[in-house]
Write an enzyme that holds these catalytic residues in place. Structure first.
Site, PDB file in Angstrom:
ATOM      1  N   ALA A 235      47.412  10.406 104.744  1.00 43.95           N
ATOM      2  CA  ALA A 235      48.824  10.599 104.374  1.00 43.95           C
ATOM      3  C   ALA A 235      49.532   9.321 103.934  1.00 43.95           C
ATOM      4  O   ALA A 235      50.727   9.353 103.665  1.00 43.95           O
ATOM      5  CB  ALA A 235      49.623  11.300 105.474  1.00 43.95           C
ATOM      6  N   ALA A 236      48.784   8.202 103.843  1.00 43.06           N
ATOM      7  CA  ALA A 236      49.429   6.984 103.320  1.00 43.06           C
ATOM      8  C   ALA A 236      49.907   7.260 101.884  1.00 43.06           C
ATOM      9  O   ALA A 236      51.022   6.887 101.496  1.00 43.06           O
ATOM     10  CB  ALA A 236      48.463   5.809 103.350  1.00 43.06           C
ATOM     11  N   GLY A 237      49.075   7.969 101.114  1.00 40.51           N
ATOM     12  CA  GLY A 237      49.456   8.322  99.736  1.00 40.51           C
ATOM     13  C   GLY A 237      50.656   9.264  99.720  1.00 40.51           C
ATOM     14  O   GLY A 237      51.505   9.185  98.826  1.00 40.51           O
ATOM     15  N   ASP A 238      50.730  10.137 100.706  1.00 44.66           N
ATOM     16  CA  ASP A 238      51.857  11.086 100.754  1.00 44.66           C
ATOM     17  C   ASP A 238      53.154  10.358 101.103  1.00 44.66           C
ATOM     18  O   ASP A 238      54.225  10.662 100.551  1.00 44.66           O
ATOM     19  CB  ASP A 238      51.582  12.185 101.784  1.00 44.66           C
ATOM     20  CG  ASP A 238      50.337  12.979 101.435  1.00 44.66           C
ATOM     21  OD1 ASP A 238      49.995  13.047 100.234  1.00 44.66           O
ATOM     22  OD2 ASP A 238      49.700  13.518 102.351  1.00 44.66           O
TER      23      ASP A 238
HETATM   24  O1  RIB Z   1      46.987  13.567 102.208  1.00 46.63           O
HETATM   25  C1  RIB Z   1      46.671  13.967 103.520  1.00 46.63           C
HETATM   26  C2  RIB Z   1      46.610  15.449 103.607  1.00 46.63           C
HETATM   27  O2  RIB Z   1      45.549  15.914 102.816  1.00 46.63           O
HETATM   28  C3  RIB Z   1      46.343  15.963 104.995  1.00 46.63           C
HETATM   29  O3  RIB Z   1      47.511  16.155 105.732  1.00 46.63           O
HETATM   30  C4  RIB Z   1      45.543  17.216 104.737  1.00 46.63           C
HETATM   31  O4  RIB Z   1      46.199  18.388 105.096  1.00 46.63           O
HETATM   32  C5  RIB Z   1      45.205  17.198 103.254  1.00 46.63           C
HETATM   33  O5  RIB Z   1      46.000  18.068 102.549  1.00 46.63           O
END
Ligand code: RIB
Length: 297
Positions: A235-238
């Site tokens: 989730a660093a990218g998120d």
């Molecule tokens: O980018 C991380 C996410 O990728 C996780 O939370 C997982 O659910 C996948 O979708």
């Protein structure tokens, strides 16, 4: 200030830490199982909301306990969920995540209800979308839906951020014009490398611990990394994309938005799990001395 509308995946993440990632055929013993909300779309929505953006999530969960928990979790973070459809015919999306000490991971997604995100969601996205809004998309839902959402967003005059993750199927299709494309170096290669710079408004290639490169207006700007001790890159990218969306909705210029994204991504890497790692303003202040009041045009 515009709003952020995220159309994308919503997953429950099942996370286990291991001493080293298993090779094909291996069985490894890990730590305690962690069950936390995730999904690239939902993570990006929460990342923007935690920094102070007005955020609407458009997507689909199953009619199961995970689905109920996922919607409740989004609401707790202040994300509007009126456009999250509950689909009784599918299980909620689930991701199996293995993290090794040092932060590298593998992620396997069972898309479930995310696979059925389609016309209905695009219509809901379009409703109420204005010129000041920022639409955020990723590739964990059907590609045709992503393409239709880009067209709908453009029709409304909104700006579009496409996170090309996971790149998979789009490699075989031309990338439509978006205002900002965010890809890691591997995704950028798969999408056509240098060609990309010409086909989008701006391109950010994220390089993990090495920061990122922004290609815009015919030149490349290197965005230096924020040094942190990485525990888990999930989730660093998120966090990066959510922070960029927040900043752009607030009127920031793209290089400043990308710098904030880099800081948010680095902050996320210091904690285990997707949703628990997405930073609040106080995390950015404590870790890097960043004040969000400085983020504007
Ligand atoms: O980018 C991380 C996410 O990728 C996780 O939370 C997982 O659910 C996948 O979708």
């Amino acid at each position: 200030m515009g709003s952020v509308a995220v159309l994308g995946s919503i997953n429950m993440d099942l996370v286990v830490r291991v001493p080293a990632l298993p090779l094909p055929g291996d069985t490894v013993l890990g730590d305690r199982l962690l069950t936390v909300p995730g999904g690239k779309g939902a993570n990006q929505a929460v990342a923007a909301a935690r920094l102070g953006a007005r955020v609407r999530m458009i997507g689909r969960v199953g009619g199961d306990e995970f689905g109920r928990q996922l919607v409740a979790g989004l609401r707790e973070d202040g994300v509007r969920t009126a456009d999250v459809i509950v689909d009784a015919s599918e299980p909620s999306g689930t991701a199996l995540i293995v993290v090794e000490h040092g932060g590298q991971n593998t992620v396997t997604v069972a898309p479930g209800a995310n696979r059925r995100v389609g016309e209905e969601e695009v219509a809901r996205l379009r409703r109420g979308l204005g010129r000041d809004d920022v639409v955020v998309l990723q590739l964990e839902i059907p590609l045709d839906t992503v393409m239709a959402a880009i067209a709908a967003a453009k029709d409304a005059g909104a700006r579009v951020i496409l996170n090309a993750a996971p790149s998979g199927g789009i490699a075989r299709r031309p990338v439509p014009f978006v205002d900002l494309l965010v890809a890691n170096w591997r995704e950028a290669e798969e999408l056509g490398g240098k060609e990309l710079e010409r086909s989008v408004g701006a391109l950010v290639v994220t390089l993990g611990a090495d920061g990122s490169k922004l290609y815009a207006d015919g030149r490349m700007t290197r965005i230096e990394p924020q040094p942190v001790e990485a525990i888990d890159a999930t989730a660093a990218g998120d966090a990066f994309v959510g922070a960029v969306a927040f900043a752009i909705a607030r009127g920031a210029h793209i290089p400043d938005a990308v710098r904030l994204g880099g800081a948010a991504g680095a902050a996320a890497a210091t904690k285990l799990g997707a949703r628990p790692s997405l930073p609040f303003p106080e995390d950015l202040k404590r870790l890097f001395g960043i004040e969000l009041d400085d983020v504007h045009d």
